[in-house]
Design a protein around this motif. Structure first.
Motif, mmCIF file in Angstrom:
data_model
loop_
_atom_site.group_PDB
_atom_site.id
_atom_site.type_symbol
_atom_site.label_atom_id
_atom_site.label_comp_id
_atom_site.label_asym_id
_atom_site.label_seq_id
_atom_site.Cartn_x
_atom_site.Cartn_y
_atom_site.Cartn_z
ATOM 1 N N TRP A 129 0.817 -1.208 0.000
ATOM 2 C CA TRP A 129 0.000 0.000 0.000
ATOM 3 C C TRP A 129 0.851 1.258 0.000
ATOM 4 O O TRP A 129 0.472 2.295 0.536
ATOM 5 C CB TRP A 129 -0.968 -0.012 1.165
ATOM 6 N N GLU A 130 2.010 1.166 -0.652
ATOM 7 C CA GLU A 130 2.910 2.304 -0.789
ATOM 8 C C GLU A 130 3.068 2.632 -2.260
ATOM 9 O O GLU A 130 3.099 1.747 -3.115
ATOM 10 C CB GLU A 130 4.288 1.991 -0.172
ATOM 11 N N VAL A 163 -3.285 0.709 6.121
ATOM 12 C CA VAL A 163 -4.175 1.337 5.144
ATOM 13 C C VAL A 163 -4.380 2.821 5.404
ATOM 14 O O VAL A 163 -4.312 3.641 4.495
ATOM 15 C CB VAL A 163 -5.538 0.608 5.141
ATOM 16 N N LEU A 164 -4.600 3.192 6.660
ATOM 17 C CA LEU A 164 -4.986 4.562 6.982
ATOM 18 C C LEU A 164 -3.967 5.184 7.928
ATOM 19 O O LEU A 164 -4.080 5.067 9.148
ATOM 20 C CB LEU A 164 -6.382 4.576 7.615
ATOM 21 N N ASN A 165 -2.940 5.785 7.329
ATOM 22 C CA ASN A 165 -1.968 6.540 8.118
ATOM 23 C C ASN A 165 -1.313 5.701 9.210
ATOM 24 O O ASN A 165 -0.919 6.220 10.256
ATOM 25 C CB ASN A 165 -2.646 7.768 8.743
ATOM 26 N N MET A 204 -9.794 0.001 1.803
ATOM 27 C CA MET A 204 -8.920 -0.079 0.637
ATOM 28 C C MET A 204 -9.703 0.203 -0.646
ATOM 29 O O MET A 204 -9.225 0.916 -1.538
ATOM 30 C CB MET A 204 -8.255 -1.460 0.560
ATOM 31 N N GLN A 218 -10.339 3.938 -0.768
ATOM 32 C CA GLN A 218 -9.134 4.681 -1.114
ATOM 33 C C GLN A 218 -8.781 4.528 -2.591
ATOM 34 O O GLN A 218 -8.370 5.495 -3.242
ATOM 35 C CB GLN A 218 -7.968 4.228 -0.233
ATOM 36 N N TRP A 270 -1.840 10.233 -3.590
ATOM 37 C CA TRP A 270 -1.961 8.978 -2.844
ATOM 38 C C TRP A 270 -1.650 9.199 -1.365
ATOM 39 O O TRP A 270 -2.335 8.657 -0.482
ATOM 40 C CB TRP A 270 -1.031 7.917 -3.436
ATOM 41 N N ASP A 271 -0.641 10.006 -1.086
ATOM 42 C CA ASP A 271 -0.297 10.307 0.310
ATOM 43 C C ASP A 271 -1.440 11.058 0.984
ATOM 44 O O ASP A 271 -1.765 10.807 2.155
ATOM 45 C CB ASP A 271 0.990 11.135 0.337
ATOM 46 N N LYS A 308 -4.256 8.581 1.861
ATOM 47 C CA LYS A 308 -3.958 7.751 3.028
ATOM 48 C C LYS A 308 -4.043 8.541 4.337
ATOM 49 O O LYS A 308 -4.291 7.966 5.395
ATOM 50 C CB LYS A 308 -2.567 7.124 2.891
ATOM 51 N N LYS A 309 -3.833 9.860 4.249
ATOM 52 C CA LYS A 309 -3.854 10.688 5.451
ATOM 53 C C LYS A 309 -5.120 11.537 5.550
ATOM 54 O O LYS A 309 -5.198 12.418 6.407
ATOM 55 C CB LYS A 309 -2.629 11.603 5.465
#
Length: 408
Positions: free
Chosen positions: A71-72, A177-179, A192, A195, A384-385, A388-389
């Motif tokens: 997930w990166e 998945v979430l931060n 997921m 996102q 994407w960052d 996730k945040k």
């Protein structure tokens, strides 16, 4: 040079000392388009100063994932495939397991399955994989066609095999998945899908939503959730590194930074012949427009619906009449092993080819400003960052967690 996997260019063995035996046939290659010429040295911000050798070196095909199974996001191995060209299109796909997402993306790429020794750019499900109840794609795979179409194939949403792979013995998720917050695997698994949808709706010109059959509402509900949670995610073209543009963004584009959202195209796959009736397609279009009427997604128009409805109820219906004039809805029959031509509206291959032609020629929503392929990639990594945040998605996650109203 150390021995390793064959390069993308398919260069054969060099310096063989034996002339008695013909060289072995080249191994299968994966179709991946890359720039025909090395990048000019003026774009050296992405080079290591060594000049030619690095510019000509192609990354290994198997590693070209925009988002990995951890997930990166990864961009370094993708940059050599992208150019400073700003005339390109981004098409993503999202859908349930086994509905034919990778098959559709291979068709959009232009893959010819009859070419001997060539593997498809996106891995497709085989009978063995089906029997093992596994999935082919993990994360987001990226490929670039010769027409400069950037294709994003995603892992299936609501996939039991993905849930099993990411679940620890205690039921928690192995994927941050979430931060990085610890979550149960089933809750993380549902997030997921959200996102993926938010990301694709933020960076694609066209997003294909693939469902099985006519009456599968799960993907529609997912996209409405995506629309609800896609806030404060800016247009990719507003995230370029130009200082002057950053200043302009702050002064002039604050309101428009949240406005961009990709166009949706709905693909209803694995249909049987009775599901292709004009009345059912007309009803499907009306339901879709009503379902997404209050969303940010543009789905057809009343005038378009009226025109298409009139043509569909005529007695001389053609294959082309099965799609709207804005090409928002596509129908694909269940694929027979013999690709039978008995189906009234055409074979699976014929209708898949029609889908490709119409999608690639479809006028789609553009980004606010011109940006290059490479700038799009850099902006996508930032987006994407942000996804996730996202505090909004985080709050939604807390609400799901406290209510228990998620898939278990």
């Amino acid at each position: 040079m150390a021995a390793g996997p064959p390069s993308l260019a398919g260069v054969g063995d060099r310096g063989s000392s034996s002339s008695h035996h013909p060289p072995p046939p080249p191994p299968p290659k994966i179709l991946l388009a890359k720039p025909s010429l090395p990048h000019p040295s003026s774009s050296g911000a992405d080079d290591d100063g060594g000049g030619g050798p690095r510019a000509r070196q192609a990354p290994q095909p198997g590693s070209l994932s925009l988002v990995s199974d951890a997930w990166e996001v990864h961009t370094d191995k993708i940059l050599p495939y992208l150019t400073e060209n700003n005339d390109f299109m981004v098409i993503g796909v999202i859908g349930l397991p086994g509905v034919g997402k990778s098959t559709i993306m291979n068709e959009l790429y232009g893959y010819d399955g009859s070419s001997p020794g060539m593997l498809p750019p996106f891995a497709m499900q085989t009978e063995e994989i089906k029997l093992m109840a596994k999935h082919c794609t993990t994360g987001i795979d990226i490929r670039i066609s010769n027409e400069r179409v950037i294709l994003l194939d995603t892992q299936p949403v609501y996939s039991p095999s993905i849930l099993i792979d990411m679940m620890r013995p205690d039921g928690s998720s192995t994927i941050p998945v979430l931060n990085g917050d610890p979550l149960s695997a089933d809750l993380a698994h549902e997030l997921m899908g959200i996102q993926l949808g938010v990301f694709l709706a933020s960076v694609c010109n066209i997003l294909l939503v693939v469902s099985e059959g006519i009456n599968d509402l799960s993907m529609w509900e997912l996209m409405l959730t995506v629309d609800l949670l896609k806030h404060n995610i800016p247009d990719p073209s507003l995230l370029t590194s130009s200082a002057s543009q950053d200043k302009e963004n702050k002064n002039d584009d604050q309101s428009s930074s949240e406005d961009y959202i990709s166009d949706l195209c709905f693909v209803h796959a694995r249909l049987r012949e009775h599901e292709f009736s004009p009345s059912k397609l007309t009803l499907l279009r009306k339901i879709l427009e009503k379902h997404f009427n209050s969303s940010s997604f543009r789905i057809g128009s009343s005038s378009t619906t009226a025109q298409v409805s009139d043509s569909l109820v005529s007695s001389s219906m053609k294959v082309e009449d099965l799609t709207s004039s804005r090409q928002d809805i596509f129908l694909l029959p269940l694929r027979a092993h013999d690709n039978s031509t008995k189906f009234e509206y055409g074979t699976y291959s014929c209708m898949l080819g029609m889908l490709r032609d119409q999608i690639l020629s479809r006028p789609s929503r553009s980004f606010s400003k011109n940006l290059s392929e490479r700038d799009w990639l850099r902006s996508s990594a930032k987006i994407w960052d942000m996804v996730k945040k996202s505090p909004i998605i985080s709050e939604y996650c807390k609400a799901l967690q406290s209510s228990g109203l998620f898939r278990k």
